[in-house]
Scaffold this motif. Structure first.
Motif, PDB file in Angstrom:
ATOM      1  N   SER A  21       0.824  -1.203   0.000  1.00 25.59           N
ATOM      2  CA  SER A  21       0.000   0.000   0.000  1.00 25.59           C
ATOM      3  C   SER A  21       0.867   1.267   0.000  1.00 25.59           C
ATOM      4  O   SER A  21       0.578   2.229  -0.712  1.00 25.59           O
ATOM      5  CB  SER A  21      -0.936  -0.012   1.209  1.00 25.59           C
ATOM      6  OG  SER A  21      -1.783   1.115   1.205  1.00 25.59           O
ATOM      7  N   ASN A  24       2.322   1.756  -3.444  1.00 24.51           N
ATOM      8  CA  ASN A  24       1.348   2.369  -4.351  1.00 24.51           C
ATOM      9  C   ASN A  24       1.191   3.858  -4.062  1.00 24.51           C
ATOM     10  O   ASN A  24       1.073   4.682  -4.983  1.00 24.51           O
ATOM     11  CB  ASN A  24       0.000   1.667  -4.212  1.00 24.51           C
ATOM     12  CG  ASN A  24       0.060   0.218  -4.667  1.00 24.51           C
ATOM     13  OD1 ASN A  24       0.961  -0.175  -5.398  1.00 24.51           O
ATOM     14  ND2 ASN A  24      -0.896  -0.585  -4.217  1.00 24.51           N
ATOM     15  N   SER A  56      -5.636   8.823  -6.405  1.00 21.29           N
ATOM     16  CA  SER A  56      -5.193   7.443  -6.176  1.00 21.29           C
ATOM     17  C   SER A  56      -4.212   7.378  -5.014  1.00 21.29           C
ATOM     18  O   SER A  56      -4.274   6.460  -4.181  1.00 21.29           O
ATOM     19  CB  SER A  56      -4.546   6.900  -7.451  1.00 21.29           C
ATOM     20  OG  SER A  56      -5.450   6.921  -8.536  1.00 21.29           O
ATOM     21  N   MET A 259      -7.439  -3.875 -14.371  1.00 24.66           N
ATOM     22  CA  MET A 259      -8.404  -3.202 -13.503  1.00 24.66           C
ATOM     23  C   MET A 259      -9.754  -3.914 -13.532  1.00 24.66           C
ATOM     24  O   MET A 259     -10.415  -4.079 -12.486  1.00 24.66           O
ATOM     25  CB  MET A 259      -8.557  -1.746 -13.949  1.00 24.66           C
ATOM     26  CG  MET A 259      -9.345  -0.877 -12.978  1.00 24.66           C
ATOM     27  SD  MET A 259      -9.505   0.825 -13.584  1.00 24.66           S
ATOM     28  CE  MET A 259      -7.769   1.277 -13.733  1.00 24.66           C
ATOM     29  N   LEU A 262      -9.436  -7.132 -11.542  1.00 27.40           N
ATOM     30  CA  LEU A 262      -9.454  -6.855 -10.103  1.00 27.40           C
ATOM     31  C   LEU A 262     -10.856  -6.523  -9.630  1.00 27.40           C
ATOM     32  O   LEU A 262     -11.313  -7.009  -8.574  1.00 27.40           O
ATOM     33  CB  LEU A 262      -8.492  -5.700  -9.805  1.00 27.40           C
ATOM     34  CG  LEU A 262      -8.487  -5.165  -8.373  1.00 27.40           C
ATOM     35  CD1 LEU A 262      -8.061  -6.257  -7.401  1.00 27.40           C
ATOM     36  CD2 LEU A 262      -7.578  -3.957  -8.255  1.00 27.40           C
ATOM     37  N   THR A 263     -11.567  -5.709 -10.393  1.00 31.62           N
ATOM     38  CA  THR A 263     -12.922  -5.333  -9.994  1.00 31.62           C
ATOM     39  C   THR A 263     -13.852  -6.535  -9.979  1.00 31.62           C
ATOM     40  O   THR A 263     -14.687  -6.692  -9.073  1.00 31.62           O
ATOM     41  CB  THR A 263     -13.455  -4.254 -10.956  1.00 31.62           C
ATOM     42  OG1 THR A 263     -12.536  -3.166 -11.003  1.00 31.62           O
ATOM     43  CG2 THR A 263     -14.808  -3.758 -10.506  1.00 31.62           C
ATOM     44  N   ALA A 304      -5.141  -7.771  -4.155  1.00 32.66           N
ATOM     45  CA  ALA A 304      -5.646  -6.578  -4.842  1.00 32.66           C
ATOM     46  C   ALA A 304      -4.588  -5.492  -4.920  1.00 32.66           C
ATOM     47  O   ALA A 304      -4.422  -4.826  -5.962  1.00 32.66           O
ATOM     48  CB  ALA A 304      -6.900  -6.073  -4.117  1.00 32.66           C
ATOM     49  N   ASN A 305      -3.833  -5.283  -3.841  1.00 34.75           N
ATOM     50  CA  ASN A 305      -2.776  -4.279  -3.859  1.00 34.75           C
ATOM     51  C   ASN A 305      -1.663  -4.630  -4.849  1.00 34.75           C
ATOM     52  O   ASN A 305      -1.096  -3.752  -5.500  1.00 34.75           O
ATOM     53  CB  ASN A 305      -2.198  -4.118  -2.454  1.00 34.75           C
ATOM     54  CG  ASN A 305      -2.997  -3.156  -1.607  1.00 34.75           C
ATOM     55  OD1 ASN A 305      -2.821  -1.956  -1.656  1.00 34.75           O
ATOM     56  ND2 ASN A 305      -3.908  -3.712  -0.820  1.00 34.75           N
ATOM     57  N   VAL A 308      -2.897  -3.756  -8.253  1.00 36.62           N
ATOM     58  CA  VAL A 308      -2.833  -2.304  -8.439  1.00 36.62           C
ATOM     59  C   VAL A 308      -1.386  -1.855  -8.662  1.00 36.62           C
ATOM     60  O   VAL A 308      -1.113  -0.956  -9.472  1.00 36.62           O
ATOM     61  CB  VAL A 308      -3.460  -1.581  -7.236  1.00 36.62           C
ATOM     62  CG1 VAL A 308      -3.243  -0.073  -7.340  1.00 36.62           C
ATOM     63  CG2 VAL A 308      -4.948  -1.890  -7.155  1.00 36.62           C
ATOM     64  N   ILE A 311      -0.598  -2.449 -12.143  1.00 31.71           N
ATOM     65  CA  ILE A 311      -1.254  -1.406 -12.952  1.00 31.71           C
ATOM     66  C   ILE A 311      -0.457  -0.110 -12.900  1.00 31.71           C
ATOM     67  O   ILE A 311      -0.282   0.579 -13.918  1.00 31.71           O
ATOM     68  CB  ILE A 311      -2.701  -1.198 -12.462  1.00 31.71           C
ATOM     69  CG1 ILE A 311      -3.538  -2.457 -12.724  1.00 31.71           C
ATOM     70  CG2 ILE A 311      -3.331   0.009 -13.143  1.00 31.71           C
ATOM     71  CD1 ILE A 311      -4.942  -2.388 -12.139  1.00 31.71           C
ATOM     72  N   ILE A 312       0.049   0.235 -11.726  1.00 25.14           N
ATOM     73  CA  ILE A 312       0.858   1.465 -11.600  1.00 25.14           C
ATOM     74  C   ILE A 312       2.109   1.377 -12.456  1.00 25.14           C
ATOM     75  O   ILE A 312       2.500   2.351 -13.128  1.00 25.14           O
ATOM     76  CB  ILE A 312       1.232   1.698 -10.123  1.00 25.14           C
ATOM     77  CG1 ILE A 312      -0.012   1.958  -9.282  1.00 25.14           C
ATOM     78  CG2 ILE A 312       2.183   2.874  -9.987  1.00 25.14           C
ATOM     79  CD1 ILE A 312       0.271   2.029  -7.805  1.00 25.14           C
TER      80      ILE A 312
END
Length: 798
Positions: A21, A24, A56, A259, A262-263, A304-305, A308, A311-312
């Motif tokens: 976290s 991110n 974000s 994304m 993940l959703t 999930a992190n 993400v 994705i970053i």
């Protein structure tokens, strides 16, 4: 905390989740700062990108606090609920901003997206507003602890109604639809999906038929990609920012698909909890106490992190590599290296803070604030370092640019010296930032000095340095040479420059300590550079010395180029004058000496012929009459030759101008050489060309055109002397000057096979035009003729 406690599954999961976290948070915040500092603030897309990245980062700031605060302390429940509801705002806005950015870039290439943008944005806004209203109207029901109990034990709050259309069931479903729509909306439309399906079905059918017949099968992946990327614009025609979007689309599509995945995963987990609750007859009466987040939810949060974080990485790659959201040119290679650096630093910082919090129970809020400030400071440092680099390159631009030789025919020595003085001034003031400096040239025809705030009364060893504009006398030259060490071994530029300090004395008695740097070339010591103290009082580094030597050498090279070009220009002008004088002298001798003498001889012969007739000497009379006839014939031929001989190029150019002289040459010298002449120069263009073209340049162009016409007249027909030949001559000046001579003959390749001397003389004219700053190019193909293009930029005509 003991090591055994840290390695416990729940503690270890919480530590890893906190580390990811924080990672991110740092990366999102650095990207937001970088886009804001380096982007075009006038572009709305840049502002949207900054807001989306900053939101974000805010979400993961809140997330890191939520997963570390204890749940069994009633005093912290209000803070937990405030943080939980604060996370709703970025969670709802970030997908919509991503959606708007994707629509904006998609419309740059495909105009069809521009018609879809309003209603797509409206539909996304409706979904987001419905989700927000559903959360706001039930915020007392869905607190943070109650949400964890619902996800962990499928036990909702007591006030929640048991129904399929209850807010408890609609929230995850609506969130899944909203985020998935915003993620894939800029990529998938009904027509695009239909194209992909149809193309894939056809490719499969062709593949099956090819397998049965034993033929080659089409590549399914290529077929699907061509059907998916159905942009109407060719890639070669794209410019910024369309080109950046085209290059970044595969990575951004991957981010969108991640994304969506993940959703879907989070939404299905929430729906599964709802279904368990709806399928259970009665809620649990005794719930296990929640003093921390359950390990199952921590594992789901960690996954999930990590998604993400991936994705970053993809989005950051698209920003720093391709310039997405920045909307202006960026030092992409350098910023890509900085992006890799920030990823490594963020990983290390995230692990350190997570371990520190787990081992010492330190306050995470303060550590996160310090981390945010450090991230912004690092982004400012990256931005300022590249701005300083760009400024430094701009200061060195005059030294890095190519030495122009286009003005060599018309540039005076005074103008060249002024340009060199400006160059030396830029070196001393902008690049080196010294208080005073002087460059003393010791070799070559231009033995002079260039000064920058140099004291007029500076002396060394009792000898005054030459003042500005004064040449070097032998005694001063010898004195300067004795000051400088011998040339370093290895020739020009070998090793480190032999710079040393020298103490000068002013007339006021004040000492002046300066650096002395010798400059060498093949002739030995050619110049000496004196550098006074720096403006900031600092010392000169080795890099400064190398830079000063390179810039000083560049000034000397510029002087050498100018002198060489002036010498060539002088030789060319002298040759032109010699040709003019030679032509004038030949015409004068023919007209003033040979023809009058022959006329006088005719008069004497006529007198003798009368005498011989009277005396009756027949043999002498016959010989005399024959001589008179021969001399008369020669006189008539010379007179006719004088009348028929057209003036040379200088006379034509002085009398008629460049364009009219070329036309006169076509009409007189090449009257019978071509079957058709297409003259494509209007009178206004001809007058403008004559007005802006200097005489020396006009003579070069005239000679090159004459050579092109001569080659076309001699060789364009090849071996077929009856071939019809058409010549086209074009000229324009707006503001560059261009003259085109084209024929429809056999071309150079075909002419080489049948004749000799096919245009080789144009190489000489091409070299002369290149010296003048222009060019001569030849384009030819078999049976398509030859096109000779003479081009001079506007700078070469000044």
């Amino acid at each position: 905390m003991a090591l055994e406690t840290l390695l416990a599954p729940v503690t270890l999961l919480r530590t890893l989740t906190l580390a990811v976290s924080i990672f991110n948070l740092v990366t999102f915040l650095w990207l937001a700062s970088t886009v804001w500092l380096n982007g075009d603030h006038r572009a709305r897309i840049t502002l949207w990108g900054v807001v989306g990245l900053a939101l974000s980062a805010l979400f993961f700031f809140v997330h890191a606090l939520l997963i570390t605060l204890p749940l069994d302390q009633p005093a912290l429940r209000p803070l937990l609920n405030i943080l939980w509801q604060a996370a709703w705002f970025p969670a709802l806005w970030v997908p919509y901003i991503w959606f708007a950015i994707g629509l904006h870039y998609a419309s740059l290439i495909n105009a069809g997206w521009r018609r879809r943008i309003p209603w797509l944005l409206a539909l996304g806004a409706v979904l987001g507003t419905a989700l927000l209203l559903l959360l706001l109207l039930n915020r007392r029901t869905f607190t943070f602890v109650e949400t964890l109990q619902l996800l962990a034990y499928s036990t909702p709050p007591p006030s929640a109604g048991r129904a399929w259309i209850s807010p408890l069931f609609l929230l995850p479903l609506l969130f899944l639809v909203y985020v998935a729509f915003c993620a894939i909306g800029p990529w998938f439309t009904s027509s695009r999906i239909q194209q992909v399906v149809v193309a894939g079905w056809r490719a499969l059918g062709m593949s099956l038929r090819a397998r049965n017949r034993g033929g080659s099968r089409p590549a399914l992946r290529r077929v699907l990609l061509e059907a998916f990327w159905d942009d109407p614009t060719e890639v070669e025609l794209l410019e910024e920012p369309q080109l950046s979007w085209h290059l970044a689309r595969p990575a951004l599509l991957l981010a969108a698909l991640l994304m969506v995945a993940l959703t879907i995963g989070l939404g299905l987990a929430g729906l599964w909890s709802m279904l368990r609750w709806l399928g259970r007859g009665a809620p649990l009466l005794a719930l296990p106490p929640l003093d921390s987040i359950p390990s199952g939810l921590l594992l789901l949060d960690l996954i999930a992190n990590l998604v993400v974080a991936l994705i970053i990485l993809v989005i950051g790659y698209s920003i720093v590599r391709h310039g997405i959201l920045i909307e202006r040119p960026l030092a992409r290679r350098g910023f890509f290296e900085q992006w890799r650096g920030i990823v490594i630093v963020a990983t290390a910082v995230a692990l350190f803070i997570a371990l520190l919090v787990s081992l010492t129970h330190s306050s995470l809020g303060g550590l996160l604030c310090i981390t945010c400030l450090a991230t912004v400071a690092y982004a400012l440092f990256t931005w300022s370092s590249y701005r300083a680099h760009d400024r430094y390159i701009a200061l060195l631009g005059r030294f890095l640019s190519s030495t122009s030789l286009r003005h060599w025919l018309n540039t005076s020595a005074e103008k060249s010296e002024r340009e060199l003085e400006d160059l030396f001034f830029s070196l001393c003031q902008s690049v080196l930032a010294v208080r005073c400096a002087r460059l003393v040239i010791l070799a070559g025809p231009m033995r002079r000095t260039f000064s920058y705030r140099w004291p007029a009364d500076a002396r060394f060893n009792g000898t005054e340095l030459p003042r500005r504009g004064e040449g070097m006398v032998s005694g001063e030259t010898d004195a300067l040479v004795r000051l400088v060490p011998r040339r370093p071994p290895g020739g020009r530029g070998a090793g480190t420059p032999l710079a040393y300090r020298l103490r000068l004395r002013l007339a006021s008695g004040e000492p002046l300590v300066c650096w002395v740097m010798p400059l060498y070339d093949e002739r030995g010591l050619v110049a000496t550079l004196f550098l006074g103290p720096r403006e900031d009082g600092g010392t000169f580094t080795k890099e400064d010395m190398n830079l000063a030597q390179a810039c000083g050498q560049r000034i000397l090279d510029t002087i050498g180029d100018h002198e060489a070009m002036q010498a060539v220009a002088a030789l060319l002008r002298r040759r032109i004058v010699d040709v003019k004088l030679l032509g004038a002298q030949q015409r004068r001798i023919l007209h003033d000496e040979i023809l009058p003498q022959m006329h006088l001889a005719l008069l004497h012969l006529e007198t003798l012929r009368t005498v011989t007739r009277q005396e009756g000497q027949e043999a002498a009379r016959m010989a005399l009459e024959e001589a008179v006839e021969l001399v008369s014939t020669a006189h008539r031929q010379l007179a006719a030759l004088m009348r028929a001989t057209t003036p040379g190029a200088p006379y034509r150019l002085e009398r008629e101008g460049l364009v009219q002289a070329i036309r006169t040459m076509l009409e007189q010298d090449f009257r019978d050489a071509f079957d058709e002449i297409c003259w494509q120069v209007d009178d206004e263009t001809a007058a403008h060309i004559d007005e802006v073209t200097p005489p020396a340049i006009a003579e070069l162009i005239f000679a090159a055109v004459q050579e092109a016409l001569r080659n076309a007249a001699r060789h364009a027909r090849g071996s077929d002397v009856h071939r019809r030949l058409r010549l086209t001559l074009q000229a324009r000046c707006d503001p560059d000057l261009e003259v085109v001579v084209a024929d429809d003959g056999v071309g150079i390749a075909a002419a080489d096979a049948a004749t000799s001397g096919t245009g080789g003389g144009l190489l000489t004219h091409s070299a002369l035009l290149a010296i003048a700053g222009g060019s001569l190019t030849i384009k030819s193909a078999p049976d398509e003729g030859v096109t000779v293009r003479i081009y001079l930029p506007a700078e070469a005509l000044l």
